[in-house]
Scaffold this motif. Structure first.
Motif, PDB file in Angstrom:
ATOM      1  N   GLY A   1       0.815  -1.215   0.000  1.00  0.00           N
ATOM      2  CA  GLY A   1       0.000   0.000   0.000  1.00  0.00           C
ATOM      3  C   GLY A   1       0.844   1.258   0.000  1.00  0.00           C
ATOM      4  N   LYS A   2       1.926   1.267   0.781  1.00  0.00           N
ATOM      5  CA  LYS A   2       2.805   2.442   0.803  1.00  0.00           C
ATOM      6  C   LYS A   2       3.474   2.645  -0.562  1.00  0.00           C
ATOM      7  CE  LYS A   2       3.879   2.269   5.748  1.00  0.00           C
ATOM      8  NZ  LYS A   2       4.945   2.119   6.762  1.00  0.00           N
ATOM      9  N   GLN A   3       3.896   1.557  -1.188  1.00  0.00           N
ATOM     10  CA  GLN A   3       4.509   1.680  -2.509  1.00  0.00           C
ATOM     11  C   GLN A   3       3.513   2.210  -3.540  1.00  0.00           C
ATOM     12  OE1 GLN A   3       6.123  -2.179  -3.381  1.00  0.00           O
ATOM     13  NE2 GLN A   3       7.715  -2.057  -1.808  1.00  0.00           N
ATOM     14  N   PHE A   4       2.277   1.729  -3.454  1.00  0.00           N
ATOM     15  CA  PHE A   4       1.256   2.212  -4.377  1.00  0.00           C
ATOM     16  C   PHE A   4       0.985   3.696  -4.161  1.00  0.00           C
ATOM     17  CE2 PHE A   4      -3.199   3.036  -5.409  1.00  0.00           C
ATOM     18  CZ  PHE A   4      -3.249   2.616  -6.730  1.00  0.00           C
TER      19      PHE A   4
ATOM     20  N   ARG B   1       1.487   9.379  -5.790  1.00  0.00           N
ATOM     21  CA  ARG B   1       1.915  10.742  -5.469  1.00  0.00           C
ATOM     22  C   ARG B   1       2.913  11.260  -6.493  1.00  0.00           C
ATOM     23  NH1 ARG B   1       2.212   8.792  -0.082  1.00  0.00           N
ATOM     24  NH2 ARG B   1       4.480   8.691  -0.270  1.00  0.00           N
ATOM     25  N   MET B   2       3.828  10.398  -6.927  1.00  0.00           N
ATOM     26  CA  MET B   2       4.798  10.825  -7.941  1.00  0.00           C
ATOM     27  C   MET B   2       4.097  11.149  -9.256  1.00  0.00           C
ATOM     28  SD  MET B   2       8.129   8.789  -9.359  1.00  0.00           S
ATOM     29  CE  MET B   2       8.965   9.015  -7.797  1.00  0.00           C
ATOM     30  N   GLU B   3       3.157  10.312  -9.652  1.00  0.00           N
ATOM     31  CA  GLU B   3       2.421  10.587 -10.887  1.00  0.00           C
ATOM     32  C   GLU B   3       1.604  11.862 -10.778  1.00  0.00           C
ATOM     33  OE1 GLU B   3       1.837   5.883 -12.210  1.00  0.00           O
ATOM     34  OE2 GLU B   3       0.134   7.084 -11.529  1.00  0.00           O
ATOM     35  N   GLY B   4       0.995  12.068  -9.611  1.00  0.00           N
ATOM     36  CA  GLY B   4       0.242  13.310  -9.416  1.00  0.00           C
ATOM     37  C   GLY B   4       1.126  14.541  -9.465  1.00  0.00           C
TER      38      GLY B   4
ATOM     39  N   ASP C   1      10.714   1.321  -9.439  1.00  0.00           N
ATOM     40  CA  ASP C   1      11.347   0.092  -8.956  1.00  0.00           C
ATOM     41  C   ASP C   1      11.591   0.237  -7.456  1.00  0.00           C
ATOM     42  OD1 ASP C   1      12.619  -2.278  -8.661  1.00  0.00           O
ATOM     43  OD2 ASP C   1      14.492  -1.668  -9.648  1.00  0.00           O
ATOM     44  N   PHE C   2      10.962  -0.636  -6.673  1.00  0.00           N
ATOM     45  CA  PHE C   2      11.108  -0.598  -5.224  1.00  0.00           C
ATOM     46  C   PHE C   2      12.045  -1.695  -4.699  1.00  0.00           C
ATOM     47  CE2 PHE C   2       7.002   1.400  -6.014  1.00  0.00           C
ATOM     48  CZ  PHE C   2       7.096   2.543  -5.245  1.00  0.00           C
ATOM     49  N   SER C   3      12.756  -2.389  -5.580  1.00  0.00           N
ATOM     50  CA  SER C   3      13.668  -3.444  -5.135  1.00  0.00           C
ATOM     51  C   SER C   3      14.947  -2.823  -4.577  1.00  0.00           C
ATOM     52  CB  SER C   3      14.007  -4.378  -6.304  1.00  0.00           C
ATOM     53  OG  SER C   3      14.600  -3.650  -7.362  1.00  0.00           O
TER      54      SER C   3
ATOM     55  N   HIS D   1      31.220   0.082  -3.561  1.00  0.00           N
ATOM     56  CA  HIS D   1      30.060  -0.562  -2.919  1.00  0.00           C
ATOM     57  C   HIS D   1      28.852   0.316  -3.194  1.00  0.00           C
ATOM     58  CE1 HIS D   1      27.862  -3.019  -0.039  1.00  0.00           C
ATOM     59  NE2 HIS D   1      27.368  -1.883   0.462  1.00  0.00           N
ATOM     60  N   THR D   2      27.878  -0.198  -3.921  1.00  0.00           N
ATOM     61  CA  THR D   2      26.713   0.566  -4.365  1.00  0.00           C
ATOM     62  C   THR D   2      25.454  -0.036  -3.777  1.00  0.00           C
ATOM     63  OG1 THR D   2      27.848   1.057  -6.449  1.00  0.00           O
ATOM     64  CG2 THR D   2      25.460   1.459  -6.360  1.00  0.00           C
ATOM     65  N   LYS D   3      24.598   0.842  -3.191  1.00  0.00           N
ATOM     66  CA  LYS D   3      23.285   0.447  -2.685  1.00  0.00           C
ATOM     67  C   LYS D   3      22.252   1.350  -3.336  1.00  0.00           C
ATOM     68  CE  LYS D   3      20.507  -0.142   1.496  1.00  0.00           C
ATOM     69  NZ  LYS D   3      20.473  -0.021   2.984  1.00  0.00           N
ATOM     70  N   GLN D   4      21.436   0.766  -4.196  1.00  0.00           N
ATOM     71  CA  GLN D   4      20.448   1.537  -4.927  1.00  0.00           C
ATOM     72  C   GLN D   4      19.281   1.904  -4.014  1.00  0.00           C
ATOM     73  OE1 GLN D   4      19.241  -0.497  -8.440  1.00  0.00           O
ATOM     74  NE2 GLN D   4      21.291  -0.541  -9.351  1.00  0.00           N
ATOM     75  N   GLN D   5      18.849   3.141  -4.141  1.00  0.00           N
ATOM     76  CA  GLN D   5      17.738   3.628  -3.346  1.00  0.00           C
ATOM     77  C   GLN D   5      16.412   3.074  -3.867  1.00  0.00           C
ATOM     78  OE1 GLN D   5      17.920   5.377  -0.615  1.00  0.00           O
ATOM     79  NE2 GLN D   5      15.706   5.478  -0.328  1.00  0.00           N
ATOM     80  N   GLN D   6      15.513   2.684  -2.961  1.00  0.00           N
ATOM     81  CA  GLN D   6      14.199   2.210  -3.376  1.00  0.00           C
ATOM     82  C   GLN D   6      13.373   3.365  -3.931  1.00  0.00           C
ATOM     83  OE1 GLN D   6      12.369   0.236  -0.096  1.00  0.00           O
ATOM     84  NE2 GLN D   6      13.666  -1.552  -0.218  1.00  0.00           N
ATOM     85  N   GLY D   7      12.501   3.029  -4.866  1.00  0.00           N
ATOM     86  CA  GLY D   7      11.679   4.048  -5.494  1.00  0.00           C
ATOM     87  C   GLY D   7      12.357   4.699  -6.681  1.00  0.00           C
TER      88      GLY D   7
END
Length: 596
Positions: free
Chosen positions: A249-252, A257-260, A288-290, A401-407
């Motif tokens: 639900g939070k991801q949705f 919100r981003m689309e709006g 992408d939320f992975s 060392h790379t950590k991709q941010q979610q979203g």
């Protein structure tokens, strides 16, 4: 027979003076002729009709009452009534639900008056004010801990009850007594009962908020030891089932919100140019939320670097020659001498034959002098020399060392449709619509791309097309029906009251009164016969033409006057014969006896 006619046909049935009876007197006479049961029933019916009429009028005039508070529970009823009475506000209490009702026009004013007087609903939870009470000297530690726990439970219940969907809440804390032994240590736990408003529910995020609220209010209380239940017995704190749904639900919500936000950017850039309702824009974001973590190590062979170098140089010189090395080779005699073919070789050979530490001789047998010191040069002693070198090279290397941010946005798709351009002819004011040119659409496309942050490398797409809009694209706002208007029910109540009064008057009261007055008239009937026959009997003259005659008997019955016509008299006599044939027969018998 003349005597009979004289007895049966009165000269005038009216009152003295020749005037007809008053309506009121006739009504009273007819009422007196009724039986006691009919009189009582008539009076009760009239009284009930009048009472119902007054009740309907009062109901139609009664103002519309609206609930001010759903219930007076938790409020000082005396203070509420005194405040409303001081403000001259009419109120009533609904007996079934206990709701406080005031007039629709006085709802806002009543709430302001009560708020100004400090009258607000309060809950029944006891908070930390329980600690303000005086405690006796003999109060035990157990009672002190219990009071503190009750105060903490009350404060938590008040805080949870302040949520919009929560009507009331109760919190139970199980705080074990602390122990100095680790193996006897027990963790606290809590249970929360929430009473929700009718038709409302708590979202998983709100349940999690309640759990975190309680967990952070009690020391060493973990979220897994908290149970939340509603008034229907539904378990709301099952985190194992709701965690994934909550995250989804939070991801949705984040995607929407981003689309709006991006759609609003397109709206802000196109509205000043095209105007309102001249375009439609939608943005679809692939997010992408992975969570990805990566570590990389790279080498560059073209740029070697000297990391370390180790060099060893050893040289050893003996001051004395070989001394008695045991073995057969050292005891052998020197080999035969050979004549050198060249002078240099002979000299070298001769020099090589010189023993270490002996003066060096030239080809002529002379000592060789050292030009620096002027001393004879001596043959060198045997020496050992060793040189060793070690070098370590390091290649160019980089570790990341790379950590991709979610979203992270993978791709954006923007669709914009534009209505035709509106041109107004200044001469005649004619309005025409023409399509936009390709250059203008290309400019709009660039504006939209810059507004949403277009990136071709990730595959974003922006489509701006020109299509004429439909003439019926505007949303039709439904009119509020007349029966939903606030004035409708007031008018309807007034109309129903008037209609009921009319029905009561013309449908109930009037027929009853007509029946009473009609019975009086039906009793005053004249004798049987035509106008001529009545005039010929007993020498009746024209003075009796307008008088009513009656049939003789135990009870006289009035007949219509001769002036009303033959048909009216005949119909009246037929009705009398049908109703009371015995009386008519008695009258005819008296006539016959009188003739004899």
């Amino acid at each position: 027979m003349a005597d009979a006619l004289t007895d049966n046909v009165p000269a005038n049935t009216g009152p003295a003076g020749g005037k007809p009876p008053l309506f009121g007197l006739s009504f009273l006479d007819n009422l007196a002729d009724m039986t006691m049961l009919r009189q009582v029933g008539l009076m009760v019916g009239l009284a009930a009709s009048v009472a119902i009429g007054f009740a309907v009028v009062l109901w139609s005039q009664q103002p519309d009452y609206r609930p001010l508070y759903g219930s007076l529970a938790g409020m000082d009823a005396k203070q509420v009534t005194e405040t409303l009475a001081a403000a001259d506000i009419a109120y009533t209490v609904e007996p079934n639900s206990g709701a406080l009702l005031v007039k629709a026009d006085d709802v806002a004013r009543a709430r302001l008056k009560l708020a100004a007087a400090g009258v607000t609903p309060t809950d029944s939870n006891i908070g930390f004010e329980i600690l303000d009470k005086d405690q006796g000297l003999g109060t035990s530690q157990f009672m002190e801990a219990t009071r503190y726990r009750r105060g903490l439970e009350g404060e938590l219940a008040r805080t949870i009850s302040s949520l919009n969907n929560v009507k009331a809440a109760r919190v139970h804390l199980a705080i074990p007594k602390s122990s100095v032994f680790v193996r006897d240590e027990r963790k606290p736990s809590a249970s929360v009962l929430v009473e929700l408003y009718a038709g409302r529910s708590l979202e998983p995020g709100q349940v999690l908020a309640i759990i975190n609220l309680v967990a952070t209010s009690v020391p060493e209380l973990s979220k897994s030891q908290i149970t939340v239940v509603d008034q229907k017995g539904n378990l709301l704190s099952d985190q194992s089932e709701n965690s994934e749904l909550t995250m989804a639900g939070k991801q949705f919500d984040y995607s929407r919100r981003m689309e709006g936000l991006l759609t609003q950017r397109v709206h802000n850039i196109l509205q000043p140019v095209l105007g309102n309702d001249r375009y439609k824009a939608e943005v679809s974001a692939d997010v992408d939320f992975s969570a990805v973590e990566s570590t990389s190590e790279q080498f560059n062979p073209d740029q070697p670097a000297l990391r370390s170098e180790q060099s060893t140089n050893e040289q050893r010189t003996a001051s004395n020659g070989p001394q008695g090395v045991p073995g057969a080779l050292s005891n052998q005699p020197p080999g035969p001498a050979t004549a050198p073919q060249q002078t240099g070789q002979a000299a070298g050979a001769g020099a090589g034959m010189v023993q270490p530490g002996q003066p060096l001789l030239d080809a002529n047998g002379q000592q060789i002098m050292d030009p620096a010191t002027g001393q004879p040069m001596l043959a060198p002693y045997p020496a050992d020399k060793r040189t060793q070198s070690t070098r370590n090279f390091e290649l160019d290397r980089s570790i990341s060392h790379t950590k991709q941010q979610q979203g992270k946005v993978n791709r954006l798709s923007v669709a914009v449709v534009i209505d035709d351009k509106v041109n107004v002819n200044p001469a005649n004011g004619e309005i025409t619509q023409v399509p936009w040119t390709s250059d203008q659409l290309a400019r709009f496309t660039r504006l939209v791309q810059d507004a949403v942050g277009f990136d071709a490398s990730r595959g974003d797409s922006v489509s701006v097309i020109n299509v004429p809009f439909s003439a019926e694209r505007a949303e039709v706002i439904a009119d509020i029906p007349f029966y939903s208007q606030p004035w409708f029910w007031d008018v309807l109540k007034q109309g129903l009251g008037v209609l009921f009064i009319l029905v009561l008057v013309f449908g109930v009261l009037r027929p009853v009164l007509n029946n009473l007055t009609g019975n009086g008239r039906n009793k005053q009937v004249a004798g049987i016969g035509s106008d001529a026959e009545l005039a010929g009997m007993g020498g009746l003259d024209g003075e009796l033409a307008n008088d009513r005659v009656s049939l003789g008997g135990p009870k006289s019955i009035l007949l219509p006057s001769p002036s009303e016509g033959y048909d009216a008299q005949l119909n009246a006599i037929k009705s009398l014969v049908a109703e009371d044939p015995g009386r008519v027969a008695q009258v005819v018998k008296e006539w016959i006896n009188a003739d004899e």
